[in-house]
Write a protein that holds these residues in place. Structure first.
Motif: not given
Lengths: 111, 111
Positions: B34, B36, B38, B41-44, B46, B101, B103
């Motif tokens: 996958f 993602y 990001q 300050g926000k969420s990952p 997809l 994940f 880095t």
């Protein structure tokens, strides 16, 4: 409504206090995860749960505990907060082999 | 050796160029991969999932998987300043189905 919600979104607490972060999901997934993210360190897994009766430690579980109250709810507790637990915390859900869905995150500051 | 490795960047590309992001993984039996995105300050969120060798295209994004060489890449065509973000590679390992994940690679698209 968001599929994965986290409360609170922001929290400032003092060293030694107990704090709980809550996560709820409406995706019907069995698997739930708690991550923390620090600048330059990526996402680090704290705990994960493959179903209500299955809870596992991740790579950085020391100082944290979790509770899976129901399929839809997974809570993270810091029993005695310390300043190096200041971070951005994410909850996520998934089914077995597909993508994870993340909550909006909780920004925690321990003074 | 880390289970999932990415160059941390930053990778800087001019607007309109192709951005190429790479990821290698250590578990040869991994089956699910996958990418993602990001924002700070926000969420990952997809972008792409890929399960078979070869290319998978979705709009300006193309994921490439080579299981023999154990790498997965993401190409972003016609890069825009709004693509500036950190891109996380994730892999589900064989056997235990652990979600790992990298880095992340920070991408900067210069206007």
């Amino acid at each position: 409504d968001a599929d994965v919600t986290q409360t609170p979104r922001n929290r400032i607490t003092k060293t030694g206090k107990r704090i709980m972060l809550e996560c709820s999901q409406t995706k019907g997934h069995d698997r739930m995860y708690w991550y923390r993210q620090d600048p330059g360190l990526g996402l680090r897994l704290i705990y994960y749960s493959f179903d209500v009766k299955d809870i596992n430690k991740g790579e950085i579980s020391d100082g944290y505990s979790v509770s899976r109250q129901a399929q839809a709810k997974f809570s993270l507790s810091l029993e005695s907060a310390i300043p190096n637990q200041t971070a951005l915390y994410f909850c996520a859900t998934s089914d077995t082999v597909n993508e994870q869905y993340f909550g909006p995150g909780t920004r925690l500051t321990v003074t | 050796q880390k289970e999932v490795e990415q160059n941390s960047g930053p990778l800087s590309v001019p607007e309109g160029a192709i951005a190429s992001l790479n990821c290698t993984y250590s578990d040869r039996g991994s089956q699910s991969f996958f990418w993602y995105r990001q924002y700070s300050g926000k969420s990952p969120e997809l972008i792409m999932s890929i399960y078979s060798n070869g290319d998978k295209e979705d709009g300006r994004f193309t994921a490439q998987l080579n299981k023999a060489s154990q790498y997965v890449s993401l190409l972003i065509r016609d890069s825009q300043p709004s693509d500036s973000a950190t891109y996380l590679c994730a892999v589900i390992t064989s056997g235990t189905y652990k979600y790992i994940f990298g880095t992340g690679t920070r991408l900067k698209v210069l206007a």
